[in-house]
Design a protein around this motif. Structure first.
Motif, PDB file in Angstrom:
ATOM      1  N   ALA A  11       0.824  -1.207   0.000  1.00  0.00           N
ATOM      2  CA  ALA A  11       0.000   0.000   0.000  1.00  0.00           C
ATOM      3  C   ALA A  11       0.861   1.261   0.000  1.00  0.00           C
ATOM      4  O   ALA A  11       0.552   2.233  -0.694  1.00  0.00           O
ATOM      5  CB  ALA A  11      -0.937  -0.001   1.206  1.00  0.00           C
TER       6      ALA A  11
ATOM      7  N   THR B  51      -9.051   4.336   4.903  1.00  0.00           N
ATOM      8  CA  THR B  51      -8.392   3.057   4.634  1.00  0.00           C
ATOM      9  C   THR B  51      -7.244   3.282   3.652  1.00  0.00           C
ATOM     10  O   THR B  51      -7.244   4.284   2.920  1.00  0.00           O
ATOM     11  CB  THR B  51      -9.371   2.040   4.019  1.00  0.00           C
ATOM     12  OG1 THR B  51      -9.781   2.505   2.721  1.00  0.00           O
ATOM     13  CG2 THR B  51     -10.599   1.860   4.904  1.00  0.00           C
TER      14      THR B  51
ATOM     15  N   GLY C 228      -6.784   1.776   0.858  1.00  0.00           N
ATOM     16  CA  GLY C 228      -7.346   1.794  -0.484  1.00  0.00           C
ATOM     17  C   GLY C 228      -7.906   3.147  -0.858  1.00  0.00           C
ATOM     18  O   GLY C 228      -7.744   3.613  -1.993  1.00  0.00           O
ATOM     19  N   GLN C 229      -8.603   3.790   0.084  1.00  0.00           N
ATOM     20  CA  GLN C 229      -9.132   5.126  -0.180  1.00  0.00           C
ATOM     21  C   GLN C 229      -8.006   6.129  -0.428  1.00  0.00           C
ATOM     22  O   GLN C 229      -8.111   6.994  -1.308  1.00  0.00           O
ATOM     23  CB  GLN C 229      -9.996   5.585   0.998  1.00  0.00           C
ATOM     24  CG  GLN C 229     -11.296   4.828   1.148  1.00  0.00           C
ATOM     25  CD  GLN C 229     -12.090   5.294   2.365  1.00  0.00           C
ATOM     26  OE1 GLN C 229     -11.742   6.271   3.027  1.00  0.00           O
ATOM     27  NE2 GLN C 229     -13.162   4.576   2.668  1.00  0.00           N
TER      28      GLN C 229
ATOM     29  N   ALA D 166      -6.564   5.613  -3.959  1.00  0.00           N
ATOM     30  CA  ALA D 166      -7.448   6.161  -4.981  1.00  0.00           C
ATOM     31  C   ALA D 166      -7.372   7.686  -5.008  1.00  0.00           C
ATOM     32  O   ALA D 166      -7.331   8.304  -6.089  1.00  0.00           O
ATOM     33  CB  ALA D 166      -8.891   5.715  -4.718  1.00  0.00           C
TER      34      ALA D 166
END
Length: 474
Positions: free
Chosen positions: A56, A107, A109-110, A113
């Motif tokens: 990540a 998170t 992932g957010q 993005a």
């Protein structure tokens, strides 16, 4: 040429009358550079506060870099077609919104993005900065403006290390890592209304058809190279990285074929191939590629040396960068005046000063104090400041006003690509040379070998600038 509300009558021959306009443009450029580098010092905080793992973290850094580089040519071309001010304002609004999304991400992932969105917004915003400097300012005012462009970019890069470390250390309002993104929001909100007063430049051809297939092909070709370069070293260069790199060549060839075919049919390809007929532009791009491959990899290696070899904290390492940044800014401004008197010989002087600083850095014994390292970095910063802004001016000087956005987009894309490639390739070399040495001593032992490669790149810059001088003299 229409005078903007920022330019004072009677000041057309100097950059001073355009000071407010430059402040608005360069504030956006500073933000884009700041966000490119600040995540490096925030990685431990993101790991603790957001639960971001190694993959990540790489995507948080690499996602921005990929989107920023992949969208730059398209952003510059759209500026030529739809108007540089229009694209600049849209880019600033999107970048501010994306920064807010980064700051409130819950998170990993957010956050990934939001960082990709932030990169695409920067790609819409940044090419317009160089394009508007080229199309709005008179020729004798551009060198000083480009000097300030170099100052803003260099300080943004170093502020990512210094200011980012300070924000994290201060834990502003208990925000932790979120502060490094949220700090952009008030800046963006201040820039937007001021940007609406910028002069309207660019084709503003609302009847022109865009080239989505070309934009997609260009982004895919760049992504097939940038993503493996960004993630491959940390992942141990698995098979997929080599497959992507191998696929990049046919993807790029097909994209170029489509761009030539579209141009031959009278269309408007996203990549303006006519730019490459100007030999000084091509040589200027090549010089910028060589310099940015050196510069980005040097910053990466220096961070490892200061933190891993010297045992400094992220904040301490950032503060060690500060004198180099001050000299970079000072000589960037001084360089525009020197160019007016001595021409592009200033680039040779800048490369020579940088080479002297690199040699001193490589020769410092491992037991020497930090002051010796900072002293060598002062030379490096001074030489970089004399060199980088002049390379931008050399590449853009003969680009027609109607293609300034596309020219700036290609120039910035190649520089970002060169920086990513330099970090990946020379970072791998650095770690290979450091292997087999205990602790941080390996970083000190590996430095001379990498510095030698940096010296070769700087000599290449000098050779290319000599070629440009010879072509211009003819």
């Amino acid at each position: 040429m229409a005078v903007s509300s920022y330019a004072r009558p009677g000041t057309a021959g100097t950059a001073r009358g355009y000071g407010p306009m430059l402040t608005v443009l360069l504030a956006a450029w500073f933000m884009a550079q700041f966000d490119f580098f600040v995540v490096n010092v925030a990685a431990p905080s993101l790991e603790r506060g957001l639960g971001a793992g190694p993959a990540a973290l790489e995507l948080i850094v690499g996602g921005y870099a990929f989107a920023y580089a992949a969208g730059m040519v398209t952003g510059g071309r759209l500026g030529d077609l739809l108007g540089h001010r229009r694209m600049f304002v849209a880019g600033v609004v999107a970048f501010t919104a994306a920064s807010l999304l980064c700051g409130i991400a819950a998170t990993p992932g957010q956050l990934v993005a939001a960082r990709v969105l932030q990169g695409f917004a920067g790609a819409a915003m940044v090419p317009q900065v160089l394009a508007m400097i080229t199309t709005t300012l008179p020729a004798d005012a551009r060198p000083r403006a480009l000097g300030w462009y170099g100052v803003a970019g260099g300080l943004g890069s170093i502020a990512g290390q210094v200011l980012g470390g300070l924000l994290l250390d201060a834990d502003v309002l208990g925000l932790g890592w979120r502060a490094i993104f949220l700090v952009n929001v008030p800046v963006g909100l201040a820039v937007v209304p001021l940007a609406l007063r910028l002069p309207a430049r660019g084709g503003r051809r609302t009847d022109a058809r865009t080239d989505p297939l070309g934009a997609l092909g260009l982004a895919a070709a760049l992504g097939l190279v940038l993503v493996p370069l960004a993630l491959g070293r940390g992942a141990g260069w698995p098979v997929w990285t080599w497959c992507c790199l191998a696929a990049a060549l046919p993807a790029g060839a097909l994209t170029l074929y489509w761009q030539r075919r579209l141009a031959a049919r009278g269309g408007l390809p996203v990549l303006d191939m006519s730019l490459f007929r100007e030999r000084t532009y091509v040589a200027g791009i090549a010089a910028g590629v060589a310099f940015m491959a050196y510069f980005a990899s040097f910053m990466f290696v220096l961070t490892l040396l200061l933190q891993g070899g010297r045992g400094l904290s992220a904040l301490g390492a950032g503060l060690a960068f500060a004198p180099m940044g001050v000299l970079f800014g000072a000589t960037s401004l001084l360089g525009s005046r020197l160019v007016a008197r001595f021409g592009q010989r200033v680039v040779f002087a800048g490369c020579a000063v940088t080479l002297a600083g690199l040699a001193l850095l490589a020769l410092i014994p491992s037991g020497a104090g930090l002051g010796w390292t900072i002293g060598a970095l002062v030379f490096v910063g001074a030489g970089n400041g004399l060199t980088l802004p002049q390379l931008i001016g050399v590449a853009m000087v003969r680009v027609p006003a109607g293609r300034a956005g596309a020219g700036a987009g290609v120039l910035t894309t190649t520089q970002q690509f060169a920086g990513a490639a330099g970090v990946a390739v020379l970072g791998t070399v650095f770690f290979a040379l450091a292997a087999g040495h205990p602790g941080g001593s390996g970083y000190t032992a590996a430095l001379p070998g990498v510095v030698l490669i940096h010296a070769v790149l700087l000599v290449a810059v000098m050779v290319l600038v000599a070629y440009i001088r010879r072509v211009s003299a003819r």
